[in-house]
Design a protein around this motif. Structure first.
Motif, mmCIF file in Angstrom:
data_model
loop_
_atom_site.group_PDB
_atom_site.id
_atom_site.type_symbol
_atom_site.label_atom_id
_atom_site.label_comp_id
_atom_site.label_asym_id
_atom_site.label_seq_id
_atom_site.Cartn_x
_atom_site.Cartn_y
_atom_site.Cartn_z
ATOM 1 N N CYS A 91 0.814 -1.203 0.000
ATOM 2 C CA CYS A 91 0.000 0.000 0.000
ATOM 3 C C CYS A 91 0.859 1.269 0.000
ATOM 4 O O CYS A 91 0.464 2.285 -0.561
ATOM 5 C CB CYS A 91 -0.898 -0.055 1.240
ATOM 6 N N ILE A 92 2.057 1.200 0.609
ATOM 7 C CA ILE A 92 2.909 2.402 0.692
ATOM 8 C C ILE A 92 3.203 2.935 -0.714
ATOM 9 O O ILE A 92 3.015 4.116 -0.993
ATOM 10 C CB ILE A 92 4.240 2.110 1.438
ATOM 11 N N LYS A 93 3.607 2.009 -1.595
ATOM 12 C CA LYS A 93 3.975 2.395 -2.958
ATOM 13 C C LYS A 93 2.776 3.046 -3.674
ATOM 14 O O LYS A 93 2.892 4.111 -4.280
ATOM 15 C CB LYS A 93 4.401 1.143 -3.726
ATOM 16 N N LYS A 94 1.637 2.364 -3.550
ATOM 17 C CA LYS A 94 0.428 2.839 -4.228
ATOM 18 C C LYS A 94 -0.008 4.214 -3.669
ATOM 19 O O LYS A 94 -0.393 5.109 -4.414
ATOM 20 C CB LYS A 94 -0.687 1.791 -4.027
ATOM 21 N N GLU A 124 3.445 6.648 8.697
ATOM 22 C CA GLU A 124 4.556 7.598 8.675
ATOM 23 C C GLU A 124 4.909 8.011 7.251
ATOM 24 O O GLU A 124 5.092 9.197 6.960
ATOM 25 C CB GLU A 124 5.798 6.974 9.339
ATOM 26 N N SER A 125 5.008 7.028 6.355
ATOM 27 C CA SER A 125 5.434 7.336 4.983
ATOM 28 C C SER A 125 4.427 8.208 4.254
ATOM 29 O O SER A 125 4.801 8.952 3.354
ATOM 30 C CB SER A 125 5.607 6.069 4.146
ATOM 31 N N THR A 126 3.144 8.073 4.608
ATOM 32 C CA THR A 126 2.123 8.765 3.804
ATOM 33 C C THR A 126 1.539 9.990 4.510
ATOM 34 O O THR A 126 0.624 10.628 3.983
ATOM 35 C CB THR A 126 0.970 7.795 3.438
ATOM 36 N N LYS A 127 2.045 10.306 5.705
ATOM 37 C CA LYS A 127 1.374 11.340 6.523
ATOM 38 C C LYS A 127 1.355 12.737 5.899
ATOM 39 O O LYS A 127 0.468 13.536 6.208
ATOM 40 C CB LYS A 127 1.962 11.385 7.935
#
Ligand code: IPE
Ligand code: IPE
Ligand code: MG
Length: 244
Positions: A91-94, A124-127
């Motif tokens: 999901c992170i990549k998407k 964290e990655s998408t915040k």
């Protein structure tokens, strides 16, 4: 609050919540194990993420695993956790590609450490992403969420951080897992079941409900648009009077 999509000629609900149901029955119809239904179901979640975003939805919240789903066979629970593990990672990549901000709601106690870590990494990655707000409910139960909120309120009362007089709907909202989200405008439940199964009882107080017999792995853009068309025929009154 709606947002008009000119191409579809429809008001698009700002916040759509989905109880994705029927994975097991879908697989059974195909003489396959229930877990096959969950794999297909997770692919549909992935597809829907970009579809709702393109149509103009601002918040999407999906019910992936309830506090009651632990009652299922150990085999099924472990497959669901395996699918979640993969999903949380991919999901992170998407989300980065589509500027999606992802949150997870529910009780982390009870989830394995690596899943908790993956949830942390995803959030964290998408915040700082500014597009669609995507929320996944994992080990989530509405009553459990309220119990946890009440405990936090009680602790804050005890140390005088808040006073009994401060308790109102806004304050309770601020202690819920969904404190950063507006209430859902539309709830969709697939598979023909017409109940909440402990999904956001507080937040859904004035939400429009749409139930469809379609099983989740068969859900697609066309079915989503049908739900929006039905939503457009509803008159939301919030206790007021027509035309006000
Ligand atoms: C929804 O499908 C997915 C989860 C609850 C995790 P189900 O697994 O409930 O499928 P049915 O309702 O048994 O067909
Ligand atoms: C609700 O579906 C939970 C999720 C979709 C995660 P269930 O299939 O668990 O609900 P019931 O048991 O039919 O009420
Ligand atoms: Mg079900």
């Amino acid at each position: 609050m709606d947002n008009f999509n000119k191409e579809l000629g429809l008001n698009i609900p700002q916040h759509v919540a989905i109880i994705l149901d029927g994975n097991g029955r879908w697989a059974k119809k195909k003489h396959m194990p229930r877990t096959y239904g969950h794999v297909q179901g997770s692919k549909v979640v992935e597809d829907m993420l970009t579809v709702v975003d393109d149509i103009g939805v601002k918040y999407l919240t999906i019910y992936a695993f309830s506090t009651e789903n632990w009652k299922r066979s150990p085999d099924e629970v472990s497959t669901l956790m395996k699918i979640l593990r993969t999903y949380l990672k991919d999901c992170i990549k998407k989300c980065m590609k589509n500027n999606v901000k992802c949150r997870v709601i529910g009780e982390s106690t009870g989830l394995s450490d690596d899943i908790v870590e993956r949830i942390f990494n995803l959030e964290e990655s998408t915040k700082n992403n500014t597009g669609l707000n995507f929320t996944i409910a994992i080990n989530y139960g509405g009553r459990d969420e309220i119990v946890r909120a009440v405990k936090k309120i009680a602790a804050d009362l005890q140390c005088n951080k808040i006073l009994p007089d401060n308790i109102n709907e806004q304050l309770i909202h601020s202690y819920l897992d969904t404190n950063e989200l507006p209430d859902p405008d539309l709830l969709i439940r697939t598979s023909g079941e017409e109940r909440l199964s402990n999904f956001m009882p507080w937040q859904l107080a004035y939400t429009e409900f749409y139930f469809t017999p379609v099983l989740w792995p068969d859900f697609n853009t066309e079915e989503l648009i049908k739900a929006f068309e039905k939503y457009n025929k509803r008159e939301r009154r919030f206790g007021g009077v027509k035309g006000d």
